[in-house]
Design an enzyme around this catalytic site. Structure first.
Site, PDB file in Angstrom:
ATOM      1  N   ASP A 205       0.885  -1.167   0.000  1.00 33.58           N
ATOM      2  CA  ASP A 205       0.000   0.000   0.000  1.00 33.58           C
ATOM      3  C   ASP A 205       0.921   1.214   0.000  1.00 33.58           C
ATOM      4  O   ASP A 205       1.510   1.557   1.028  1.00 33.58           O
ATOM      5  CB  ASP A 205      -0.883  -0.044   1.266  1.00 33.58           C
ATOM      6  CG  ASP A 205      -1.662   1.255   1.484  1.00 33.58           C
ATOM      7  OD1 ASP A 205      -1.643   2.130   0.598  1.00 33.58           O
ATOM      8  OD2 ASP A 205      -2.285   1.390   2.560  1.00 33.58           O
TER       9      ASP A 205
ATOM     10  N   LYS B 298       2.827  11.121  -3.498  1.00 34.04           N
ATOM     11  CA  LYS B 298       1.801  10.430  -4.283  1.00 34.04           C
ATOM     12  C   LYS B 298       0.877  11.415  -5.016  1.00 34.04           C
ATOM     13  O   LYS B 298       0.331  11.094  -6.066  1.00 34.04           O
ATOM     14  CB  LYS B 298       0.985   9.542  -3.346  1.00 34.04           C
ATOM     15  CG  LYS B 298      -0.054   8.680  -4.021  1.00 34.04           C
ATOM     16  CD  LYS B 298      -0.591   7.684  -3.021  1.00 34.04           C
ATOM     17  CE  LYS B 298      -1.773   6.923  -3.531  1.00 34.04           C
ATOM     18  NZ  LYS B 298      -2.248   5.956  -2.525  1.00 34.04           N
TER      19      LYS B 298
ATOM     20  N   ASP C 268     -13.046   5.631   2.524  1.00 38.18           N
ATOM     21  CA  ASP C 268     -11.624   5.723   2.890  1.00 38.18           C
ATOM     22  C   ASP C 268     -11.295   7.147   3.332  1.00 38.18           C
ATOM     23  O   ASP C 268     -11.207   8.060   2.513  1.00 38.18           O
ATOM     24  CB  ASP C 268     -10.790   5.322   1.650  1.00 38.18           C
ATOM     25  CG  ASP C 268      -9.294   5.374   1.910  1.00 38.18           C
ATOM     26  OD1 ASP C 268      -8.872   5.911   2.945  1.00 38.18           O
ATOM     27  OD2 ASP C 268      -8.546   4.878   1.047  1.00 38.18           O
TER      28      ASP C 268
END
Ligand code: AMP
Length: 607
Positions: free
Chosen positions: A8, A69, A189
């Site tokens: 992840d 990211k 999430d």
């Protein structure tokens, strides 16, 4: 058998995991920690990753990189709204954003590869053997460029990325939902800085993403900020101290606020205590869960509204959802769990650690690919349509938005002018009618031998593989010459940009369609004019004078109308000329057919 580990690669934290028999487990590092902060800090002696890098956040701000990211697969211009969030220097190389550390520029893939190497090393120490294969998770809305940049990061770290998996799909796999065979799953999430909601459809053990929504700047850190604001006001009122002047104090307030928030997850009340500078003593305050909930209510409501958008995009109602999966540390907050339950009318799954659930699912996917777990397919969707530019700047869509991948589409095109020596294949992404309003992903030329307009046949093939990477191939059917490109776009998209593009396509749909119809009518007009002029010069006296005059008048009207912007006027002129040349066209066709029959080449003429 080769191990395929799961990773992840998160915005804030990253984790690595493996299959222990039928159970996925996270892998601890040498210090026994499973969570590695996704932070890289460049020191004089080299770089450090994770907790060591986190320690540098304040003292080595300009050389400590976090949230990398957010930049994967993007160009600087895509990040113009984000730049204010980052204290390190961003530059650009060949259309790809880079992070500048001293005189060296690093791509997001390179920085991410440093985090991956750290995780890889933990796994190698854990197993005592080299690790070469991994499954890496990405948000469901990541486009080709962002997925490709993630694969590149793996490659640079010495990992073969066997599969890129969507984070919500991974979370569902961690809960073994694939074994249910069918159902609708909502994956909520809420991490430190981002929120994502995904609606998945499970059919015969296969996951399909029906819709996604989210907020790229909303998370548990915003909950902390609300507490910090209360503290700052108290300190101003009680101690006459403006905290904004003390960077280190603000940092301590953030740490205290986060601790208070986490304490309130399992307790009704907490107390905050903070030493102040300038000999002002100590600030203390009790905070009740109910007070905290008032502070964060609007933020949680923002996520609820986005869940409703996702449900409506998926075309389903909340009561149809069979399972709700919680991902991300901030979903531990009781108010979040209550509001999610209320929204989906289902008690969410909370058995697994919400920080680990995506990594655990990545391991399950790794196990499936390695043959350790029974095989199954995982399907995702393309978030935006993909196509190529057509004549006059229009768009020919080959793969529509929300198509399940892997997928493939093929179309045959031709040329618009005589003796064209090449065609340009301009690959586009987006929902608008005209190429200029869509994202340009790639462009290449396919050389052609000279031929009359409309004669060449160019087959264009779009293939999106299971990792969401787009391959575009163009082939001249006559000569067999072909060219292909794997789309590694020089810039990518944020979730907000996807939203904006879809909204724009709705907002401008009427004007876009009118403009497209105008261009198409004008293209037809040009083709008509060329063929009419050609036939008029070649017709060798078969036309009577009246008829010829009528055609010439229609041709003149058509030329005069060419600059009109209303497609209805253009179409009217086209029809007028078409009607005037009907007889002439019939004669020409007769001649052609006669010649063709004599030469036995009819298939060539009509094909
Ligand atoms: P993630 O990005 O998934 O690691 O989530 C990090 C966020 O979860 C941060 O804002 C944390 O403060 C928050 N978090 C972690 N533990 C708790 C907890 N026990 N209660 C509430 N929030 C938490």
């Amino acid at each position: 058998m080769t191990k395929i580990i799961g990773i992840d690669l998160g915005t804030t934290n990253s984790l690595i995991s493996y299959m222990d028999g039928n159970r996925p487990r996270v892998i601890p590092n040498a210090k026994g920690q499973v969570i590695v902060p996704s932070i890289v800090s460049f020191l004089e002696t080299g770089y450090v990753v994770g907790d060591l890098a986190k320690e540098q956040l304040i003292k080595n701000t300009a050389r400590t990189v976090y949230s990398i990211k957010r930049f994967m697969g993007l160009a600087l211009q895509d990040l113009r709204h984000e730049l204010r969030y980052f204290p390190y220097t961003l530059a650009e190389q060949k259309g790809i954003v880079t992070v500048q550390i001293g005189s060296t520029e690093f791509t997001p893939s390179e920085i991410s590869s440093m985090i991956l190497k750290e995780l890889k090393k933990s796994a190698e120490d854990f197993f005592g053997e080299p690790i070469t294969q991994a499954v890496i998770t990405v948000p469901a809305y990541f486009n080709d460029a962002q997925r490709q940049a993630t694969k590149d990061a793996g490659r640079i770290a010495g990992l073969h990325v066997t599969r890129i998996v969507n984070e919500p799909t991974a979370a569902s796999l961690a809960y073994g939902l694939q074994n249910k065979q069918q159902g609708l799953v909502a994956v909520y999430d809420l991490g430190g800085g981002t929120f994502d909601i995904s609606i998945l459809k499970l059919r015969e053990g296969i996951f399909e993403v029906l819709a996604t929504n989210g907020n790229t700047h909303l998370g548990g850190d915003d909950f902390d900020r609300k507490i910090v604001q209360v503290m700052a006001k108290d300190i101003q009122d009680q101690f006459d101290l403006d905290v904004t002047k003390y960077i280190v104090l603000i940092q301590s307030m953030r740490v205290a606020a986060e601790a208070a928030k986490c304490h309130l997850t399992s307790n009704e009340t907490t107390s905050i205590s903070l030493p102040l500078p300038e000999g002002k003593g100590t600030y203390t305050r009790d905070l009740h869960r109910s007070e905290f909930e008032v502070l964060i209510k609007a933020l949680v409501m923002d996520t609820v509204v986005r869940c409703q958008f996702a449900l409506s995009d998926a075309g389903i109602s909340a009561s149809e959802i069979d399972d709700v999966v919680l991902v991300g540390g901030a979903t531990r907050t009781p108010l979040v769990q209550q509001m999610v339950e209320k929204t989906f009318k289902r008690i969410p799954h909370t058995d697994l650690n919400p920080d680990e659930v995506v990594a655990l699912g990545a391991a399950v996917q790794g196990g499936i690919l390695a043959g350790e777990v029974q095989d199954m397919l995982l399907l995702d969707i393309t978030p935006l349509s993909l196509g190529i530019e057509g004549l006059g700047g229009t768009v020919n869509s080959l793969i529509r938005r929300n198509t399940t991948i892997p997928t493939q589409a093929k179309e045959v095109y031709t040329t618009s002018t005589d003796n064209q020596t090449a065609v340009v294949i301009h690959v586009l992404q987006g929902e608008r009618e005209l190429s200029r309003d869509n994202r340009s992903l790639a462009q290449f030329h396919l050389p052609l031998p000279p031929a009359p307009a409309g004669f060449p046949r160019i087959e264009v093939n779009f293939i999106i593989d299971a990792n969401g990477i787009l391959n575009v191939a163009a082939r001249d059917i006559q000569t067999g010459q072909s060219k292909a490109i794997e789309v590694k776009p020089s810039y990518g998209l944020t979730e907000e940009a996807i939203d904006e593009m879809i909204q724009d396509s709705i907002k401008f749909s009427e004007a876009d369609i009118a403009e497209r119809l105008t261009i198409e009518a004008r293209n037809e007009m040009d083709a008509l004019e060329t063929s009419t002029v050609k036939i008029l010069t070649e017709e060798k006296g078969v036309l009577e004078e009246g008829e010829r005059n009528q055609i010439e008048q229609a041709l003149k009207n058509l030329r005069e109308a060419r600059d009109e912007s209303d497609y209805r006027i253009l179409r009217k002129s086209n029809n007028e000329l078409n009607n005037a040349t009907k007889h002439l066209a019939e004669i020409a066709m007769d001649h052609q057919l006669k010649a063709a029959l004599e030469n036995k080449t009819i298939t060539e003429i009509v094909s």
